[in-house]
Structures are given as structure tokens and as C-alpha cells.
Enzyme design. Structure first.
Site, mmCIF file in Angstrom:
data_model
loop_
_atom_site.group_PDB
_atom_site.id
_atom_site.type_symbol
_atom_site.label_atom_id
_atom_site.label_comp_id
_atom_site.label_asym_id
_atom_site.label_seq_id
_atom_site.Cartn_x
_atom_site.Cartn_y
_atom_site.Cartn_z
ATOM 1 C CG HIS A 156 58.243 -50.919 -75.928
ATOM 2 N ND1 HIS A 156 57.203 -50.327 -75.246
ATOM 3 C CD2 HIS A 156 57.906 -50.811 -77.240
ATOM 4 C CE1 HIS A 156 56.291 -49.902 -76.100
ATOM 5 N NE2 HIS A 156 56.695 -50.195 -77.316
ATOM 6 C CG ASP A 364 62.264 -53.117 -66.416
ATOM 7 O OD1 ASP A 364 61.843 -53.233 -67.581
ATOM 8 O OD2 ASP A 364 61.697 -53.622 -65.430
HETATM 9 C C1 GDG Z 1 58.423 -53.810 -71.526
HETATM 10 C C2 GDG Z 1 59.768 -53.328 -70.959
HETATM 11 C C3 GDG Z 1 58.705 -51.139 -70.393
HETATM 12 C C4 GDG Z 1 51.978 -57.675 -64.811
HETATM 13 N N1 GDG Z 1 51.371 -58.662 -64.125
HETATM 14 C C5 GDG Z 1 50.048 -58.482 -64.293
HETATM 15 C C6 GDG Z 1 49.847 -57.349 -65.107
HETATM 16 N N2 GDG Z 1 51.043 -56.876 -65.397
HETATM 17 C C7 GDG Z 1 51.256 -55.637 -66.167
HETATM 18 C C8 GDG Z 1 51.764 -54.546 -65.260
HETATM 19 C C9 GDG Z 1 52.413 -53.607 -66.267
HETATM 20 C C10 GDG Z 1 52.877 -54.571 -67.355
HETATM 21 O O1 GDG Z 1 52.220 -55.813 -67.164
HETATM 22 C C11 GDG Z 1 54.365 -54.843 -67.253
HETATM 23 O O2 GDG Z 1 55.054 -53.728 -67.711
HETATM 24 P P1 GDG Z 1 56.554 -53.450 -67.318
HETATM 25 O O3 GDG Z 1 56.890 -52.081 -67.815
HETATM 26 O O4 GDG Z 1 56.690 -53.565 -65.844
HETATM 27 O O5 GDG Z 1 57.454 -54.582 -67.975
HETATM 28 P P2 GDG Z 1 57.550 -55.435 -69.383
HETATM 29 O O6 GDG Z 1 56.417 -56.356 -69.545
HETATM 30 O O7 GDG Z 1 58.894 -56.077 -69.335
HETATM 31 O O8 GDG Z 1 57.509 -54.330 -70.548
HETATM 32 C C12 GDG Z 1 59.553 -52.301 -69.859
HETATM 33 C C13 GDG Z 1 57.442 -51.657 -71.077
HETATM 34 O O9 GDG Z 1 57.749 -52.637 -72.078
HETATM 35 C C14 GDG Z 1 56.666 -50.517 -71.764
HETATM 36 O O10 GDG Z 1 57.458 -49.807 -72.657
HETATM 37 O O11 GDG Z 1 58.328 -50.313 -69.292
HETATM 38 O O12 GDG Z 1 60.787 -51.796 -69.382
HETATM 39 O O13 GDG Z 1 60.538 -54.435 -70.478
HETATM 40 O O14 GDG Z 1 51.478 -52.730 -66.821
HETATM 41 O O15 GDG Z 1 50.696 -53.992 -64.541
HETATM 42 N N3 GDG Z 1 48.634 -56.880 -65.452
HETATM 43 C C15 GDG Z 1 47.552 -57.569 -64.986
HETATM 44 N N4 GDG Z 1 47.673 -58.681 -64.215
HETATM 45 C C16 GDG Z 1 48.897 -59.178 -63.836
HETATM 46 O O16 GDG Z 1 48.986 -60.154 -63.112
HETATM 47 N N5 GDG Z 1 46.328 -57.137 -65.316
#
Ligand code: GDG
Length: 466
Positions: A156, A364
């Protein structure tokens, strides 16, 4: 259809409702529901005498197997090698990277423990899909125990270029482990090139067409599977948010000011200090935005037990205090900094209200927030996505305004431009982004990976039959 077995460190509990679980958890649960299957992972518990067998649960067509780990092994695996070594390495942060042999040994021990606990639950024709950097050696361990079925791995986070990857003393062993999978999925073509370059230059493997790799008598495939979101669910939530209480409260609190929003786990890969500094610089160099723009940063605490994350938290508190101390008026706080998570419906309301989406990681794998922000916009009056060129999402969202997060003044200039962007350009950019978000959802991603993982066996059968 073969049974699906998913392995991930954290398993979304069967009781967790769809609205609360993340998009990935929902999509995986759906894939398991269709095929019937098993979700295997860590129970979230440790003990000095952890049982060898996992705890079993069942919910409809899905079984859950949750393994408890030895306390010290779990530390070496999770805080040690996975998050103290691989996470900074894969995010190009050699200054934060630490390698200890004892962590590497603990990482391997935990993978061996997981394999021993999973093996008795596997049937020969199961398809196993392993998620993320906590489990790179799992296929090797399962093969050593005699499992010959298909195993896929999805990474990921970014795959670093060879020059960075060489810093890892265990680099050769880790790539040899990857060779035990049938399919290795990465987020972007850039990641694929990085891994293939290493394989041909350092590991002396051969690369065939379509990312087929030959390495140490194994043949497997490496390909890009950019992850998506549940676009429909976000559009629905965002439309519903128009009339929600949260939206009314938010609008009332903004009192006609524009909102710029960031949503990131509190992680050093996300470039939060740079974002805060860029906002500070915007207010300094473009004083016309003072009292007219409010920035909101939602940053739920993550890995709070790790020293680097505690340090980052202190740094951000200081920076937020600095910006607010410098520019706040008795009726305007420039930067709202929140450490707690919010329900998805509230996030949708915030995204929809925000004129700017600020997604500025230093690195990222993909960044799903960038895609969620796009899905939540009003097509008639969409906001602008300001996106780091170092997020995998930058390859996918051609309508974003890209920034280099190391260039603080450059980011402030882009924020200024985005705040002033005419409606026609906003609509055009949003359309280009939204086309991608709806044509590559999390469901498409899941199906594509599983189809390719399954197709490999068909090809092998065809060639052995001919
Ligand atoms: C890894 C990789 C890759 C965040 N705050 C809240 C909340 N979130 C949710 C967001 C989003 C998820 O968490 C975060 O996803 P990201 O992709 O931005 O980042 P990582 O957690 O680092 O994920 C990344 C991912 O895996 C998938 O392959 O894209 O690059 O690092 O969905 O919305 N959700 C809620 N409340 C919050 O306060 N409900």
C-alpha cells in the site's frame, strides 16, 4: 470460484458498520462475501504466552481468524521493523530510519508464527491475498510449510528506488521473499519501475513482457494497481451532507469565510509541518486572505506510542499556536487543528464545504483523501485539489494543482491561485479528476487484482496442458 483468504495486520471486526469501517475494509469484506472466505490477521492482543492457534469467529459467509502474538515479538515486528524500518525507508526518510537485527528477527518470527497459525486453515486451492509491508515474508513461510496455491501481495505504500532501498541491510532477503508470491501489486508505475530496476540490476533477475519476473527459479508478476475509493458512497454522503446538521454548524462557524481542509493521519509522511508553514506563508505574503480563509486540519493520532510521532505532535501544536497567535482576530481563528477522528458523513460535509483540499504529503503510496475530496464536491461549484507531486494520486488526478511540499513559498502561491481560480477552470479540473475517481473505484481495484491473481494459474494450466 476458489475461496479467498485475506491477510492483513488489522482485521475490520465483523461488527464494525460500513459507515465506520474504511473503504478498503468494506471492499475486502465484499470480495470475501462474494466468494466466501477467511480474513486472517492480528487480534490486537499480545501476551507472554500467546496461544499457537487463532481465535475463530464467523459472520455470514466470512470466517475470521485472529492470532494473538508474543509481546516482545509484536513490538519488534510492528513498532520495530515494520514501522521503524520499512515505513520510513519506503517513504524516503533515511533520517528517521533505524535498523536493528533483533527487530528484523522479530519481524521474521512473527511472519513464521502467522504462517504456522494460518496453514492448518488453508485448503490447497485457496487464493491468498496478503496486504502490506508487515507481511512481506509470509509467502516464503507458507511455501516452506508446503502451501502451493496462489498467493498475491499488495504493497500500500511507495516502493523506494534502488539507491534508497540499498540502505536496508536486509534488502536482498526481502526481495527474495517477494519472489515467493505469484503476483506483487504496487500503487504506481513509478513504484513498479523502482522494484524492477532493483530486480534486474541487483538481484540479477530477468524481466519479461507485462512485468513477468524470473528470480531464483521462481516466476512471478509485478504490476501497478492504483487503489481507488467507494466513489458512489462518497457522492451519496456528500449530497446528504448538504442538509446535515454538521454542515449547518460548519457554515455558521465559518461566517462566510472560505475553508481549506486537510485530513491526514498524524504521520511524518504526510507533510503536515510543511502545510502549516505554507498556510502561515500565505497569510504573510497575501494579507488579503487574512480573516477571509480558515484552514482546518483533521489529524487523528496514529502510532502515538512511537517517539517520532510524539515529536511530530509537539511540533504541530507549536506551529498551530504560532500561526494562530500571529494572525488570529477576536472573531477569527486561522487554523483549526483537530486530533480526533470524525465519522465519514461529517468528513463528507467538511470536504463538500471546503474550497481547497490540501493534500501535501512528502511521500504517499496513493492517498485516498485526495480522491474522497474530489468525490464529495458539488459539480456546479467544485473546490480545488492542491496535491503533492509525491503522492501516488498525482499520477491519477490530472486536474489537481500539483505542488512540491518542500517549497513552502511555492505552496503558498498555489493556494493563493487556487483560492482565486475562476469557476470554469474549477469545473474543468474537477471533471478530469472525477472521471478517474469513478472509473477506478476500490471495487474495480479489488476485482482487477483478484482476476490477475487467478488468471496466472489459468495461464500456467494452459501452458502445461499444451
Ligand atoms: C495507506 C497509504 C494509501 C482519516 N481521518 C479520518 C478518516 N480517515 C480516512 C480517510 C482515508 C483514510 O483514512 C486514509 O487513507 P490515506 O490513503 O489517505 O492514507 P494512509 O492511512 O496512510 O493509507 C496510502 C492507502 O494505504 C490505501 O492503499 O492510499 O498511500 O499510506 O480513507 O478518509 N476517516 C474517518 N474519520 C477521520 O477522522 N472516518
Amino acid at each position: 470460484m476458489a475461496r479467498l483468504v485475506i491477510v492483513s495486520n488489522r482485521v475490520a471486526s465483523p461488527k464494525e458498520r460500513a459507515a465506520k469501517a474504511g473503504g478498503l475494509a468494506v471492499a475486502l469484506r465484499e470480495a470475501l462475501g462474494k466468494r466466501g472466505g477467511l480474513w486472517f490477521g492480528w487480534s490486537g492482543e499480545t501476551s507472554a504466552d500467546a496461544p499457537a492457534k487463532p481465535k475463530m469467529m464467523r459472520s455470514g459467509p466470512i470466517s475470521y481468524a485472529l492470532q494473538t502474538l508474543d509481546t516482545e515479538d509484536q513490538r519488534a515486528h510492528y513498532a520495530g521493523y515494520a514501522n521503524g524500518t520499512l515505513w520510513p525507508l519506503c517513504h524516503y526518510r533515511l533520517g528517521l530510519f533505524a535498523f536493528r537485527r533483533s527487530d528484523w528477527e522479530g519481524y521474521r518470527r512473527v511472519n513464521a508464527t502467522f504462517a504456522r497459525s494460518l496453514m492448518p486453515l488453508l485448503k490447497p486451492d485457496d487464493v491468498v491475498w496478503v496486504h502490506d509491508y508487515h507481511f512481506i515474508p509470509l509467502a516464503s513461510e507458507l511455501r516452506a510449510l508446503g502451501f502451493e496455491g496462489r498467493i498475491g501481495y499488495f504493497h500500500h505504500i511507495p516502493w523506494p528506488t534502488p539507491e534508497v532501498f540499498y540502505s536496508l541491510p536486509s534488502h536482498a532477503a526481502l526481495v527474495q521473499d517477494l519472489g515467493q508470491y505469484d503476483l506483487v501489486g504496487l500503487q504506481t508505475e513509478h513504484d513498479v519501475r523502482a522494484l524492477l530496476t532493483y530486480i534486474s540490476a541487483e538481484a540479477r533477475g530477468w524481466i519479461g513482457p507485462g512485468g513477468v519476473v524470473g528470480l531464483h527459479n521462481r516466476r512471478f508478476r509485478v504490476a501497478a494497481y492504483p487503489i481507488g475509493i467507494d466513489a458512489e458512497a462518497f457522492v451519496t454522503d456528500a449530497k446528504a451532507a448538504e442538509r446535515s446538521k454538521d454542515r449547518k454548524r460548519l457554515l455558521a462557524s465559518l461566517a462566510g469565510r472560505s475553508l481549506a481542509v486537510g485530513v491526514d493521519r498524524l504521520d511524518y509522511s504526510k507533510g503536515l509541518p510543511n502545510k502549516f508553514n505554507a498556510f502561515d506563508n500565505l497569510l504573510e505574503r497575501y494579507p488579503e486572505h487574512r480573516s477571509r480563509v480558515t484552514m482546518m486540519q483533521i489529524a487523528p493520532v496514529s502510532r502515538g506510542e512511537v517517539a517520532e510521532y510524539q515529536q511530530l505532535r509537539r511540533e504541530l501544536e507549536e506551529l498551530a499556536g504560532h500561526v494562530n497567535g500571529r494572525y488570529a482576530e477576536f472573531d477569527w481563528v486561522p487554523l483549526r487543528y483537530l486530533n480526533k477522528p470524525f465519522p465519514r458523513a461529517t468528513l463528507a460535509a467538511i470536504y463538500r464545504t471546503a474550497k481547497l483540499g490540501l493534500v501535501t504529503p512528502l511521500r504517499d503510496g496513493m492517498n485516498l483523501v485526495a480522491k474522497e475530496y474530489i468525490a464529495a464536491q458539488d459539480p456546479e461549484d467544485p473546490g480545488v485539489l492542491v496535491l503533492s507531486r509525491f503522492a501516488g494520486a498525482a499520477d491519477e488526478l490530472p486536474g489537481a494543482v500539483t505542488v512540491n511540499p518542500y517549497d513552502i513559498e511555492g505552496m503558498a502561491d498555489v493556494m493563493n491561485r487556487a483560492l482565486l481560480m475562476p469557476i470554469e477552470e474549477r469545473r474543468e479540473r474537477w471533471r478530469a479528476n472525477m472521471d478517474n475517481v469513478v472509473s477506478n473505484t476500490i471495487h474495480d481495484w479489488c476485482e482487477r487484482f483478484l482476476e490477475d491473481l487467478g488468471a496466472r494459474e489459468d495461464r500456467a494450466e494452459e501452458s502445461s496442458g499444451s
